[in-house]
Scaffold this motif. Sequence first.
Motif, PDB file in Angstrom:
ATOM      1  N   LEU A   1       7.428  -1.347   6.798  1.00 61.54           N
ATOM      2  CA  LEU A   1       7.173   0.034   6.379  1.00 61.54           C
ATOM      3  C   LEU A   1       8.420   0.643   5.756  1.00 61.54           C
ATOM      4  CD1 LEU A   1       5.413   1.204   9.665  1.00 61.54           C
ATOM      5  CD2 LEU A   1       4.290   0.632   7.516  1.00 61.54           C
ATOM      6  N   SER A   2       8.202   1.585   4.842  1.00 56.69           N
ATOM      7  CA  SER A   2       9.305   2.324   4.250  1.00 56.69           C
ATOM      8  C   SER A   2       8.790   3.676   3.779  1.00 56.69           C
ATOM      9  CB  SER A   2       9.908   1.547   3.072  1.00 56.69           C
ATOM     10  OG  SER A   2      11.063   2.204   2.592  1.00 56.69           O
ATOM     11  N   HIS A   3       9.686   4.666   3.754  1.00 55.80           N
ATOM     12  CA  HIS A   3       9.303   5.984   3.232  1.00 55.80           C
ATOM     13  C   HIS A   3      10.525   6.689   2.672  1.00 55.80           C
ATOM     14  CE1 HIS A   3      10.879   7.796   6.985  1.00 55.80           C
ATOM     15  NE2 HIS A   3      10.240   6.816   7.601  1.00 55.80           N
ATOM     16  N   SER A   4      10.268   7.527   1.678  1.00 51.83           N
ATOM     17  CA  SER A   4      11.341   8.289   1.034  1.00 51.83           C
ATOM     18  C   SER A   4      10.737   9.401   0.193  1.00 51.83           C
ATOM     19  CB  SER A   4      12.174   7.373   0.127  1.00 51.83           C
ATOM     20  OG  SER A   4      13.114   8.119  -0.634  1.00 51.83           O
ATOM     21  N   GLY A   5      11.189  10.622   0.422  1.00 51.38           N
ATOM     22  CA  GLY A   5      10.804  11.741  -0.428  1.00 51.38           C
ATOM     23  C   GLY A   5       9.307  11.928  -0.600  1.00 51.38           C
ATOM     24  N   GLY A   6       8.539  11.764   0.475  1.00 50.87           N
ATOM     25  CA  GLY A   6       7.097  11.961   0.399  1.00 50.87           C
ATOM     26  C   GLY A   6       6.310  10.712   0.022  1.00 50.87           C
TER      27      GLY A   6
ATOM     28  N   THR B   1      11.998  21.125   4.824  1.00 50.81           N
ATOM     29  CA  THR B   1      13.289  20.610   5.284  1.00 50.81           C
ATOM     30  C   THR B   1      13.247  19.088   5.367  1.00 50.81           C
ATOM     31  OG1 THR B   1      12.747  20.620   7.649  1.00 50.81           O
ATOM     32  CG2 THR B   1      13.633  22.681   6.715  1.00 50.81           C
ATOM     33  N   ARG B   2      14.432  18.484   5.310  1.00 50.42           N
ATOM     34  CA  ARG B   2      14.517  17.013   5.415  1.00 50.42           C
ATOM     35  C   ARG B   2      14.029  16.520   6.766  1.00 50.42           C
ATOM     36  NH1 ARG B   2      19.875  14.391   2.929  1.00 50.42           N
ATOM     37  NH2 ARG B   2      18.661  12.567   3.471  1.00 50.42           N
ATOM     38  N   LYS B   3      14.337  17.276   7.815  1.00 50.76           N
ATOM     39  CA  LYS B   3      13.935  16.880   9.163  1.00 50.76           C
ATOM     40  C   LYS B   3      12.409  16.858   9.285  1.00 50.76           C
ATOM     41  CE  LYS B   3      14.629  17.931  14.018  1.00 50.76           C
ATOM     42  NZ  LYS B   3      15.241  18.790  15.001  1.00 50.76           N
ATOM     43  N   LYS B   4      11.744  17.921   8.798  1.00 44.36           N
ATOM     44  CA  LYS B   4      10.280  17.969   8.840  1.00 44.36           C
ATOM     45  C   LYS B   4       9.682  16.857   7.986  1.00 44.36           C
ATOM     46  CE  LYS B   4       9.529  22.894   9.644  1.00 44.36           C
ATOM     47  NZ  LYS B   4       8.984  24.138   9.059  1.00 44.36           N
ATOM     48  N   ALA B   5      10.277  16.642   6.814  1.00 44.61           N
ATOM     49  CA  ALA B   5       9.773  15.599   5.911  1.00 44.61           C
ATOM     50  C   ALA B   5       9.885  14.224   6.559  1.00 44.61           C
ATOM     51  CB  ALA B   5      10.528  15.633   4.591  1.00 44.61           C
ATOM     52  N   ALA B   6      11.038  13.935   7.190  1.00 39.45           N
ATOM     53  CA  ALA B   6      11.240  12.622   7.819  1.00 39.45           C
ATOM     54  C   ALA B   6      10.243  12.395   8.955  1.00 39.45           C
ATOM     55  CB  ALA B   6      12.673  12.499   8.325  1.00 39.45           C
ATOM     56  N   GLU B   7      10.013  13.422   9.759  1.00 43.70           N
ATOM     57  CA  GLU B   7       9.065  13.285  10.867  1.00 43.70           C
ATOM     58  C   GLU B   7       7.647  13.060  10.337  1.00 43.70           C
ATOM     59  OE1 GLU B   7       7.443  12.897  14.565  1.00 43.70           O
ATOM     60  OE2 GLU B   7       9.535  12.804  13.957  1.00 43.70           O
ATOM     61  N   LYS B   8       7.253  13.815   9.324  1.00 44.13           N
ATOM     62  CA  LYS B   8       5.924  13.663   8.734  1.00 44.13           C
ATOM     63  C   LYS B   8       5.762  12.271   8.121  1.00 44.13           C
ATOM     64  CE  LYS B   8       2.777  16.068   5.596  1.00 44.13           C
ATOM     65  NZ  LYS B   8       2.648  17.210   4.666  1.00 44.13           N
ATOM     66  N   GLU B   9       6.806  11.776   7.459  1.00 44.93           N
ATOM     67  CA  GLU B   9       6.747  10.445   6.849  1.00 44.93           C
ATOM     68  C   GLU B   9       6.633   9.355   7.907  1.00 44.93           C
ATOM     69  OE1 GLU B   9      10.112  10.156   4.210  1.00 44.93           O
ATOM     70  OE2 GLU B   9       9.339  11.748   2.916  1.00 44.93           O
ATOM     71  N   ARG B  10       7.349   9.492   9.028  1.00 46.28           N
ATOM     72  CA  ARG B  10       7.252   8.496  10.108  1.00 46.28           C
ATOM     73  C   ARG B  10       5.825   8.449  10.675  1.00 46.28           C
ATOM     74  NH1 ARG B  10      12.538   9.949  11.070  1.00 46.28           N
ATOM     75  NH2 ARG B  10      12.025  11.657  12.458  1.00 46.28           N
TER      76      ARG B  10
ATOM     77  N   TYR C   1       0.859  -1.179   0.000  1.00 49.01           N
ATOM     78  CA  TYR C   1       0.000   0.000   0.000  1.00 49.01           C
ATOM     79  C   TYR C   1       0.898   1.233   0.000  1.00 49.01           C
ATOM     80  CZ  TYR C   1      -3.640  -3.297   1.319  1.00 49.01           C
ATOM     81  OH  TYR C   1      -4.513  -4.353   1.330  1.00 49.01           O
ATOM     82  N   VAL C   2       0.585   2.180  -0.873  1.00 53.82           N
ATOM     83  CA  VAL C   2       1.434   3.363  -1.046  1.00 53.82           C
ATOM     84  C   VAL C   2       0.583   4.619  -0.957  1.00 53.82           C
ATOM     85  CG1 VAL C   2       2.970   4.597  -2.624  1.00 53.82           C
ATOM     86  CG2 VAL C   2       3.001   2.110  -2.561  1.00 53.82           C
ATOM     87  N   THR C   3       1.104   5.618  -0.251  1.00 57.76           N
ATOM     88  CA  THR C   3       0.461   6.926  -0.223  1.00 57.76           C
ATOM     89  C   THR C   3       1.532   7.990  -0.405  1.00 57.76           C
ATOM     90  OG1 THR C   3      -1.198   8.249   0.948  1.00 57.76           O
ATOM     91  CG2 THR C   3       0.564   7.293   2.287  1.00 57.76           C
ATOM     92  N   ARG C   4       1.121   9.153  -0.851  1.00 60.64           N
ATOM     93  CA  ARG C   4       2.050  10.260  -1.090  1.00 60.64           C
ATOM     94  C   ARG C   4       1.679  11.444  -0.204  1.00 60.64           C
ATOM     95  NH1 ARG C   4       5.431  10.317  -5.514  1.00 60.64           N
ATOM     96  NH2 ARG C   4       5.210   8.526  -6.854  1.00 60.64           N
ATOM     97  N   LEU C   5       2.724  12.132   0.233  1.00 63.55           N
ATOM     98  CA  LEU C   5       2.553  13.318   1.067  1.00 63.55           C
ATOM     99  C   LEU C   5       3.038  14.547   0.317  1.00 63.55           C
ATOM    100  CD1 LEU C   5       4.111  11.873   4.341  1.00 63.55           C
ATOM    101  CD2 LEU C   5       1.706  11.870   3.680  1.00 63.55           C
ATOM    102  N   VAL C   6       2.556  15.698   0.731  1.00 62.74           N
ATOM    103  CA  VAL C   6       3.068  16.957   0.194  1.00 62.74           C
ATOM    104  C   VAL C   6       4.468  17.156   0.759  1.00 62.74           C
ATOM    105  CG1 VAL C   6       2.731  19.455   0.157  1.00 62.74           C
ATOM    106  CG2 VAL C   6       0.754  17.916   0.053  1.00 62.74           C
ATOM    107  N   GLN C   7       5.408  17.538  -0.093  1.00 61.99           N
ATOM    108  CA  GLN C   7       6.793  17.723   0.330  1.00 61.99           C
ATOM    109  C   GLN C   7       6.914  18.828   1.369  1.00 61.99           C
ATOM    110  OE1 GLN C   7       8.489  14.794  -0.683  1.00 61.99           O
ATOM    111  NE2 GLN C   7      10.151  16.244  -0.745  1.00 61.99           N
ATOM    112  N   GLU C   8       7.756  18.618   2.335  1.00 65.11           N
ATOM    113  CA  GLU C   8       8.046  19.605   3.372  1.00 65.11           C
ATOM    114  C   GLU C   8       9.263  20.437   2.977  1.00 65.11           C
ATOM    115  OE1 GLU C   8       6.485  20.447   6.145  1.00 65.11           O
ATOM    116  OE2 GLU C   8       4.883  19.004   5.794  1.00 65.11           O
TER     117      GLU C   8
END
Length: 198
Positions: free
Chosen positions: A67-72, A12-21, A3-10
């Motif tokens: 689970l895995s996440h990368s770049g949104g 900073t990398r730190k904000k993006a990583a936290e949002k992805e987690r 199952y895959v979902t996409r997020l709006v890019q943040e």
Amino acid sequence: MVYVTRLVQESTRKKAAEKERLAASALLTWVVRRELPEWAGKDARELLVYGPHGKPYLKGNPFYFNLSHSGGIVACAVQTCEVGLDVEKKREFSQRLKERICTPAEYLLVSSGSRENENLTQLWTMKESYMKYTGLGFAQGILSTEFRMLGKTPELCSGRANFVCAEFEDAFFTLCTAEPVPLEIMEVRFEDVLENLQ
């Protein structure tokens, strides 16, 4: 199934990583409720137990997940057997990083042709999916896992596992399992994930 979902890019990398987690946790809860309707009111985090090296499992093992996440991109693999999943957005690799992740034979493998960065991205997902599959993570050692072949069904030089890889838009997915399974990807809107959790 993945199952895959996409997020709006943040920004900073730190904000993006936290949002992805956080999104990965929400996606897992959504998947648990979808796959196990009898657990409908429960948050997946309450149902987790951990292996000796920290790999999470659901209590009673009704299914295996990773689970895995990368770049949104946020993904959750669900299988009836042990599973490791990695997703990585296509990117450029520095010479230093290339040397840190490739054995000499792999170095030749990824350097052939005009798709060096794509080959390196795929190799990275292959190695990480295997380390997640075994549950050892980076303690296993990235160079201790060597591949003799890239492609849709890559092969390890030693060890037993089944791999299937796919390019999906701007990313590579690699699924590593105990038994051969197809790589089926189902996209889910993140808004639907959140709506289902309320």
